[in-house]
Design an enzyme around this catalytic site. Structure first.
Site, PDB file in Angstrom:
ATOM      1  N   ARG A 105       0.830  -1.240   0.000  1.00 53.42           N
ATOM      2  CA  ARG A 105       0.000   0.000   0.000  1.00 53.42           C
ATOM      3  C   ARG A 105       0.845   1.264   0.000  1.00 53.42           C
ATOM      4  O   ARG A 105       0.449   2.299  -0.545  1.00 53.42           O
ATOM      5  CB  ARG A 105      -0.858  -0.068   1.264  1.00 53.42           C
ATOM      6  CG  ARG A 105      -1.368   1.229   1.857  1.00 53.42           C
ATOM      7  CD  ARG A 105      -1.964   0.978   3.225  1.00 53.42           C
ATOM      8  NE  ARG A 105      -2.211   2.189   3.982  1.00 53.42           N
ATOM      9  CZ  ARG A 105      -3.431   2.713   4.152  1.00 53.42           C
ATOM     10  NH1 ARG A 105      -4.475   2.156   3.590  1.00 53.42           N
ATOM     11  NH2 ARG A 105      -3.606   3.801   4.878  1.00 53.42           N
ATOM     12  N   GLU A 138     -13.805   6.682  -1.916  1.00 55.42           N
ATOM     13  CA  GLU A 138     -13.470   5.291  -1.618  1.00 55.42           C
ATOM     14  C   GLU A 138     -14.375   4.453  -2.518  1.00 55.42           C
ATOM     15  O   GLU A 138     -15.578   4.330  -2.259  1.00 55.42           O
ATOM     16  CB  GLU A 138     -13.743   4.969  -0.136  1.00 55.42           C
ATOM     17  CG  GLU A 138     -12.776   5.615   0.841  1.00 55.42           C
ATOM     18  CD  GLU A 138     -11.440   4.879   0.923  1.00 55.42           C
ATOM     19  OE1 GLU A 138     -11.332   3.795   0.328  1.00 55.42           O
ATOM     20  OE2 GLU A 138     -10.509   5.409   1.563  1.00 55.42           O
TER      21      GLU A 138
END
Lengths: 306, 99
Positions: A124, A267
């Site tokens: 990430r 998101e």
């Protein structure tokens, strides 16, 4: 780029080739700006969509700052093609581009993205080593100079939310900071993550509401309503701290504090079958529905100059 | 290339603030090497955690003894990643000649 397969995940070299192809096909509208380099020396490419003028009011969209969130970089490629396809056809987008520029950074964390394809699909962060630690990388969405190092980020280099040794320590972040400051005329800043279907506005580092909260909240509502109109995908919306959790050093807190009123974080899908491993069959539907929300935000920005 | 055989992603729905803080405590148990895909927000919002195989039993016992409900969102992460890789490679084979 008509035959480019937008419905699958591409390795980084194919995305770079796609960007160059799009520029070559649209020399009067699309240009590529390299705003810096990643830690491992990869170019930080930003596509500029402009129909003229100099330093017009502008809209920023970035995808892939968290490298494992593959549906975001894939959606970014679809957005790029959508812009060049719809200009001159869609009156709303045409009006926006006749007065504003759009900047799109598709692979905002290239080292991390390469690493997810070749070493660790779950990666990430950035890939810069942390002195004194075995753990590599900084969370690029905790590294901005907005409440930096406060609650809502970790000081442990091994944590997925490690904020880094200081604000803007990551070149992937510093390059955007410098570009936004030098451009000086951004009016909207949209940073796209996945997953969990939310549309968020500042702040994340403090409970103090932003002064434009009412406007940002109602625009978010309009945007997610448009998004849901396509496939019924349901989003939650609100400020970062009230909708999910406290997060310090975040991108859009910094951009809002720079005076860029329309600062949002998406998101994208999904709600909880696949997480980051969203099947490629959902790339195009995700990009299509997100585009409706992006258009709502961009249209509002265009019609409400400040 | 790192592989994830036996890793599972658990979806935990905390019932109240007590359970929320118990889940937050998990975040500090770094020996479990947990990867919070969806972080702890508020009671009722799901928390998704990737749990490596070596921690699975301990984490499940922890949740069960605390009466925290969870479901298994992904049974075996590596199987899912293999499918994703296979899809990428087959799609690339199809589009290569066309390009």
């Amino acid at each position: 780029t008509d035959s480019y397969d937008y419905g699958r995940y591409h390795p980084i070299n194919e995305i770079y080739d796609f960007q160059d192809m799009l520029v070559a096909e649209n020399p009067n509208m699309v240009s590529k700006i390299v705003i810096g380099q990643s830690y491992e020396g990869r170019p930080l490419n930003v596509l500029k969509f402009s129909t003229g003028g100099t330093n017009r009011p502008a809209i920023w969209i970035d995808t892939g700052i968290h490298s494992r969130e593959w549906v975001t970089q894939a959606s970014g490629q679809w957005f790029a093609k959508k812009i060049v396809t719809d200009y001159g056809r869609d009156p709303t987008l045409t009006a926006i581009l006749n007065k504003m520029d759009i900047f799109l950074e598709i692979v905002t964390n290239p080292d991390g993205y390469y690493y997810t394809h070749n070493n660790n699909r779950m990666w990430r962060k950035t890939r810069k080593p942390n002195p004194g630690s075995n753990c590599v990388g900084v969370d690029p969405n905790r590294n901005w100079d907005a409440g930096f190092g406060g609650p809502g980020a970790s000081g442990r280099p091994c944590s997925e939310t490690y904020h880094g040794p200081r604000a803007n320590s990551e070149s992937e972040v510093k390059s955007i900071v410098d570009f936004v400051k030098s451009h000086g005329n951004f009016k909207a800043f949209i940073s796209i993550h996945s997953y969990s279907q939310m549309l968020l506005y500042p702040y994340g580092y403090t409970r103090t509401p932003v002064k434009d909260q009412a406007e940002l909240h109602s625009l978010a509502k309009k945007a997610i309503t448009d998004l849901a109109s396509l496939y019924g995908t349901r989003y939650r919306y609100g400020s970062i701290i009230s909708t999910i959790y406290q997060a310090s050093g975040g991108t859009i807190d910094w951009t809002y504090n720079q005076g860029i009123k329309y600062s949002y974080t998406f998101e994208l899908r999904d709600t909880g079958r696949y997480g980051f491993i969203l099947p490629p069959s959902q790339i195009i539907p995700t990009a299509q529905e997100t585009w409706l929300a992006l258009m709502a935000i961009m249209d509002h920005t265009y019609k409400n100059p400040y | 290339k790192e592989t994830f055989e036996g890793h599972q992603v658990l979806r935990i729905v905390p019932k109240d603030d007590v359970q929320l803080s118990l889940i937050k405590d998990l975040e500090d148990m770094i020996e479990f090497e947990l990867d919070f895909w969806r972080g702890v927000t508020d009671a009722v919002t799901p928390v998704d955690i990737r749990v490596p195989f070596h921690s699975l039993q301990t984490v499940k016992i922890y949740l069960e003894t605390q009466g925290i409900e969870y479901s298994t969102m992904i049974e075996d992460l590596q199987t899912m990643l293999d499918d994703e890789q296979e899809e990428m490679e087959s799609a690339a084979r199809v589009t290569q000649p066309r390009n």
